[in-house]
Design a protein around this motif. Structure first.
Motif, PDB file in Angstrom:
ATOM      1  N   VAL A 265      -4.942 -44.004 -47.001  1.00 13.37           N
ATOM      2  CA  VAL A 265      -3.697 -44.495 -47.923  1.00 13.37           C
ATOM      3  C   VAL A 265      -2.617 -43.487 -47.301  1.00 13.37           C
ATOM      4  O   VAL A 265      -1.598 -43.955 -47.739  1.00 13.37           O
ATOM      5  CB  VAL A 265      -3.951 -44.053 -49.240  1.00 13.37           C
ATOM      6  N   GLN A 266      -2.998 -42.386 -46.760  1.00 15.87           N
ATOM      7  CA  GLN A 266      -1.289 -41.573 -46.287  1.00 15.87           C
ATOM      8  C   GLN A 266      -0.982 -42.405 -45.162  1.00 15.87           C
ATOM      9  O   GLN A 266       0.261 -42.546 -44.906  1.00 15.87           O
ATOM     10  CB  GLN A 266      -1.904 -39.998 -45.884  1.00 15.87           C
ATOM     11  N   ALA A 267      -1.895 -42.928 -44.208  1.00 11.71           N
ATOM     12  CA  ALA A 267      -1.212 -43.559 -43.235  1.00 11.71           C
ATOM     13  C   ALA A 267      -0.636 -44.845 -43.271  1.00 11.71           C
ATOM     14  O   ALA A 267       0.285 -45.191 -42.646  1.00 11.71           O
ATOM     15  CB  ALA A 267      -2.282 -43.810 -42.077  1.00 11.71           C
ATOM     16  N   LEU A 268      -1.183 -45.540 -44.374  1.00 13.07           N
ATOM     17  CA  LEU A 268      -0.688 -46.833 -44.785  1.00 13.07           C
ATOM     18  C   LEU A 268       0.721 -46.673 -44.954  1.00 13.07           C
ATOM     19  O   LEU A 268       1.873 -47.633 -44.981  1.00 13.07           O
ATOM     20  CB  LEU A 268      -1.355 -47.391 -45.612  1.00 13.07           C
ATOM     21  N   GLY A 269       1.304 -45.621 -45.956  1.00 11.68           N
ATOM     22  CA  GLY A 269       2.462 -45.309 -46.628  1.00 11.68           C
ATOM     23  C   GLY A 269       2.941 -46.120 -47.763  1.00 11.68           C
ATOM     24  O   GLY A 269       4.249 -46.067 -48.065  1.00 11.68           O
ATOM     25  N   ALA A 270       2.061 -46.523 -48.353  1.00 12.35           N
ATOM     26  CA  ALA A 270       1.952 -47.469 -49.563  1.00 12.35           C
ATOM     27  C   ALA A 270       2.218 -46.108 -50.797  1.00 12.35           C
ATOM     28  O   ALA A 270       1.959 -45.086 -50.626  1.00 12.35           O
ATOM     29  CB  ALA A 270       1.094 -48.487 -49.761  1.00 12.35           C
ATOM     30  N   ASP A 271       2.792 -46.787 -51.965  1.00 11.49           N
ATOM     31  CA  ASP A 271       2.847 -46.086 -53.022  1.00 11.49           C
ATOM     32  C   ASP A 271       1.521 -46.183 -53.882  1.00 11.49           C
ATOM     33  O   ASP A 271       0.973 -45.491 -54.730  1.00 11.49           O
ATOM     34  CB  ASP A 271       4.073 -46.439 -53.878  1.00 11.49           C
ATOM     35  N   PHE A 272       0.819 -47.398 -53.858  1.00 14.84           N
ATOM     36  CA  PHE A 272      -0.247 -47.790 -54.677  1.00 14.84           C
ATOM     37  C   PHE A 272      -1.263 -48.413 -53.580  1.00 14.84           C
ATOM     38  O   PHE A 272      -0.846 -49.251 -52.700  1.00 14.84           O
ATOM     39  CB  PHE A 272      -0.077 -48.733 -55.672  1.00 14.84           C
ATOM     40  N   VAL A 273      -2.220 -48.413 -53.786  1.00 13.04           N
ATOM     41  CA  VAL A 273      -3.470 -49.199 -53.017  1.00 13.04           C
ATOM     42  C   VAL A 273      -4.692 -49.335 -54.042  1.00 13.04           C
ATOM     43  O   VAL A 273      -5.079 -48.632 -54.872  1.00 13.04           O
ATOM     44  CB  VAL A 273      -4.205 -48.259 -51.943  1.00 13.04           C
ATOM     45  N   ALA A 274      -4.979 -50.915 -53.889  1.00 14.00           N
ATOM     46  CA  ALA A 274      -6.006 -51.212 -54.915  1.00 14.00           C
ATOM     47  C   ALA A 274      -7.068 -51.516 -54.078  1.00 14.00           C
ATOM     48  O   ALA A 274      -7.173 -52.313 -53.084  1.00 14.00           O
ATOM     49  CB  ALA A 274      -5.561 -52.333 -55.894  1.00 14.00           C
ATOM     50  N   PHE A 275      -8.277 -51.586 -54.676  1.00 19.02           N
ATOM     51  CA  PHE A 275      -9.691 -52.206 -54.103  1.00 19.02           C
ATOM     52  C   PHE A 275     -10.710 -51.973 -55.225  1.00 19.02           C
ATOM     53  O   PHE A 275     -10.631 -51.658 -55.932  1.00 19.02           O
ATOM     54  CB  PHE A 275     -10.046 -51.512 -52.766  1.00 19.02           C
ATOM     55  N   THR A 276     -11.791 -52.692 -54.712  1.00 16.50           N
ATOM     56  CA  THR A 276     -12.917 -53.124 -55.741  1.00 16.50           C
ATOM     57  C   THR A 276     -14.304 -52.646 -54.918  1.00 16.50           C
ATOM     58  O   THR A 276     -14.473 -52.636 -53.906  1.00 16.50           O
ATOM     59  CB  THR A 276     -13.057 -54.474 -56.112  1.00 16.50           C
ATOM     60  N   GLY A 277     -15.133 -52.263 -55.765  1.00 17.04           N
ATOM     61  CA  GLY A 277     -16.463 -51.635 -55.460  1.00 17.04           C
ATOM     62  C   GLY A 277     -17.405 -52.464 -55.134  1.00 17.04           C
ATOM     63  O   GLY A 277     -18.111 -52.474 -54.190  1.00 17.04           O
ATOM     64  N   HIS A 278     -17.594 -53.532 -55.451  1.00 17.49           N
ATOM     65  CA  HIS A 278     -18.734 -54.587 -55.464  1.00 17.49           C
ATOM     66  C   HIS A 278     -18.753 -55.396 -53.852  1.00 17.49           C
ATOM     67  O   HIS A 278     -19.468 -55.914 -53.586  1.00 17.49           O
ATOM     68  CB  HIS A 278     -18.641 -55.734 -56.521  1.00 17.49           C
ATOM     69  N   LYS A 279     -17.429 -55.379 -53.216  1.00 22.49           N
ATOM     70  CA  LYS A 279     -17.447 -55.737 -51.992  1.00 22.49           C
ATOM     71  C   LYS A 279     -17.744 -54.687 -50.943  1.00 22.49           C
ATOM     72  O   LYS A 279     -17.846 -55.082 -49.810  1.00 22.49           O
ATOM     73  CB  LYS A 279     -15.921 -56.422 -51.865  1.00 22.49           C
ATOM     74  N   MET A 280     -18.099 -53.464 -51.227  1.00 24.06           N
ATOM     75  CA  MET A 280     -18.298 -52.325 -50.465  1.00 24.06           C
ATOM     76  C   MET A 280     -19.689 -51.816 -50.585  1.00 24.06           C
ATOM     77  O   MET A 280     -19.659 -50.666 -50.562  1.00 24.06           O
ATOM     78  CB  MET A 280     -17.177 -51.438 -50.177  1.00 24.06           C
ATOM     79  N   CYS A 281     -20.451 -52.741 -51.064  1.00 27.07           N
ATOM     80  CA  CYS A 281     -21.900 -52.242 -51.226  1.00 27.07           C
ATOM     81  C   CYS A 281     -22.106 -51.768 -52.601  1.00 27.07           C
ATOM     82  O   CYS A 281     -23.287 -51.201 -52.848  1.00 27.07           O
ATOM     83  CB  CYS A 281     -22.336 -51.134 -50.193  1.00 27.07           C
ATOM     84  N   GLY A 282     -21.008 -51.468 -53.474  1.00 23.96           N
ATOM     85  CA  GLY A 282     -21.159 -50.544 -54.652  1.00 23.96           C
ATOM     86  C   GLY A 282     -21.587 -51.893 -55.870  1.00 23.96           C
ATOM     87  O   GLY A 282     -21.742 -52.979 -55.404  1.00 23.96           O
ATOM     88  N   PRO A 283     -21.706 -51.418 -56.874  1.00 24.76           N
ATOM     89  CA  PRO A 283     -21.884 -52.243 -58.151  1.00 24.76           C
ATOM     90  C   PRO A 283     -20.666 -53.202 -58.836  1.00 24.76           C
ATOM     91  O   PRO A 283     -19.578 -52.632 -58.160  1.00 24.76           O
ATOM     92  CB  PRO A 283     -22.490 -51.722 -59.043  1.00 24.76           C
ATOM     93  N   THR A 284     -20.900 -54.303 -59.298  1.00 23.95           N
ATOM     94  CA  THR A 284     -19.741 -54.620 -60.063  1.00 23.95           C
ATOM     95  C   THR A 284     -19.167 -53.924 -61.128  1.00 23.95           C
ATOM     96  O   THR A 284     -20.041 -53.106 -61.569  1.00 23.95           O
ATOM     97  CB  THR A 284     -20.193 -56.158 -60.597  1.00 23.95           C
ATOM     98  N   GLY A 285     -18.184 -54.240 -61.696  1.00 20.72           N
ATOM     99  CA  GLY A 285     -17.609 -53.534 -62.762  1.00 20.72           C
ATOM    100  C   GLY A 285     -16.889 -52.047 -62.576  1.00 20.72           C
ATOM    101  O   GLY A 285     -16.526 -51.281 -63.378  1.00 20.72           O
ATOM    102  N   ILE A 286     -16.413 -52.081 -61.041  1.00 21.82           N
ATOM    103  CA  ILE A 286     -15.850 -50.909 -60.849  1.00 21.82           C
ATOM    104  C   ILE A 286     -14.702 -51.113 -59.771  1.00 21.82           C
ATOM    105  O   ILE A 286     -14.959 -51.694 -58.812  1.00 21.82           O
ATOM    106  CB  ILE A 286     -16.828 -49.729 -60.195  1.00 21.82           C
ATOM    107  N   GLY A 287     -13.579 -50.792 -60.032  1.00 16.51           N
ATOM    108  CA  GLY A 287     -12.336 -50.804 -59.127  1.00 16.51           C
ATOM    109  C   GLY A 287     -11.564 -49.309 -58.844  1.00 16.51           C
ATOM    110  O   GLY A 287     -11.992 -48.518 -59.664  1.00 16.51           O
TER     111      GLY A 287
END
Length: 418
Positions: free
Chosen positions: A222-244
């Motif tokens: 996130v530091q290299a991106l230079g953005a102010d906010f970054v959003a993502f979700t857990g269930h697309k990255m081997c995690g459970p649903t219901g968590i972002g």
């Protein structure tokens, strides 16, 4: 099995994912190519969820009994893992939500309620792109409708890239927020972050990046991106649903107002007024998704143990191979970039005049799971004059054999529809 440079040990990895052994439709072993919608879960994540519920289940924070303390340590430990995974300067910049959609809506509502200099109102503008997931379109439409702000967007080129030729007209001195996807969920396009962030910073606009299709597939800093906010979700990255996750710069989280009110996000409450807890708890009202956060922490451990750079290299090789093989299918048109450069592992296509829903149904009968429709990105389909697409999307457990099965399946589709 076809050998490609850069592949992971697919056989070893697939042993971690029980569902990939599933047999469907007359004994066919499933070929799972719907990873952009959700990933499968390794045993390590499933075990972490079971252990939490069997051994540590309690509400977090404030409790003094042993279960509450253990649950709190696991929940906050997951925050530490996510912070390290995305190279956040501080763990207190990591906010847990229920999914990326909630993370994006959270920022939109923060800015709608904010004081100057962050407030979005009728004198300001919001900038997005035509390739966004609906979750990064609708919240900004709602905010524009409520405040009178003007919504603007970048269009698309014929080959599925962002058209930045009018960047100075889309991002102006009136722009308060620029929100865009790092990787398109429908076309796989990897967007030019640096150019967009630079222009936003030049005019003093905030930047929100939707990294839902990036966090599972490539190193995310996130530091290299230079953005102010970054959003993502857990269930697309081997995690459970219901968590972002929503990551935000510390000073912004301190200045911006909370969206949800209730337990946990307060410092003091009287019948006359309330004061708020520091971030991240300021934005985590009520009982949080505790078990889901623990599961996400386990997913982060799993992905880190393999190496995100290695996962990215594996997916690049699979995507390059898939594009090559799909080019052999008559009447198939890829919607989006037709090379593996600056693109992720989701490939959308149309097959002649066969409706994508029919393509998906015939593939399913062969045990091949793909996604059909507009993929919550209907403006992309409108841009390219198509009703929908078939989308095949790959992940760390995808193999060249999966690609071959898809190509053979598409030949069967063509023969079926004559």
């Amino acid at each position: 099995m076809t050998q490609l440079p850069g592949l992971l040990d697919i056989e070893a990895i697939r042993k971690d994912f029980p569902l990939l052994d599933r047999v469907v439709h007359d004994g066919k072993k499933i070929v799972y190519l719907d990873n952009a919608a959700t990933s499968q879960k390794p045993r390590q994540v499933l075990d972490a969820l079971n252990e939490y519920y069997e051994q540590h289940n309690a509400n977090v924070h404030r409790g003094v009994h042993v279960l509450a303390e253990e649950a709190t340590a696991l929940y906050e430990g997951a925050r530490d893992k996510v912070a390290a995974f995305i190279n956040a300067p501080s763990r207190d910049e990591v906010i847990f939500t229920k999914n990326a959609s909630e993370s994006l809506n959270l920022v939109a509502n923060m800015l709608g309620w904010a004081d100057e200099p962050y407030r979005v109102d009728r004198e300001t503008e919001i900038a997005i792109t035509e390739m966004e997931h609906h979750s990064n379109i609708v919240p900004w439409q709602l905010l524009a409708q409520r405040t009178g702000a003007k919504l603007k967007w970048f269009g698309l080129t014929d080959d599925g890239r962002l058209d930045l030729s009018d960047i100075e007209e889309v991002i102006t001195e009136k722009t308060k927020i620029v929100s865009f996807t790092l990787v398109s969920n429908i076309m796989g396009t990897v967007n030019p972050v640096e150019a967009i962030v630079r222009r936003a910073q030049d005019v003093g606009a905030l930047v929100l990046i939707d990294a839902s299709q990036a966090a599972p597939h490539m190193p995310l800093d996130v530091q290299a991106l230079g953005a102010d906010f970054v959003a993502f979700t857990g269930h697309k990255m081997c995690g459970p649903t219901g968590i972002g996750v929503l990551w935000g710069r510390q000073e912004l989280l301190e200045d911006l107002p909370p969206f949800l009110g209730g337990g946990e996000m307060i410092e003091t409450v009287s019948m006359h007024a309330s004061t708020y807890a520091p971030a991240p708890h300021k934005f985590e009202a009520g009982t949080p998704p505790i078990a889901q956060a623990v599961g996400l922490g386990a997913a982060v451990d799993y992905l880190t143990s393999i190496g995100m750079d290695k996962i990215a290299a594996h997916e690049h090789a699979i995507t390059e191979y898939a594009i090559k093989r799909l080019a052999e299918v008559p009447d198939l048109r890829i919607i989006g970039p037709t090379t593996a450069e600056d693109r992720g592992a989701a490939i959308s296509f149309v097959l002649g005049d066969i409706h994508p829903h029919d393509v998906g149904q015939v593939l399913d009968e062969q045990g091949i799971a793909v996604r059909v429709g507009h993929h919550c990105a209907r403006p992309v389909c409108l841009r390219y004059g198509i009703p929908a697409t078939t989308r095949a999307s790959f992940y760390l457990y995808s193999s060249p054999a999966d690609v071959d099965a898809l190509v053979d399946g598409l030949e069967h589709v063509r023969n079926f529809f004559g």
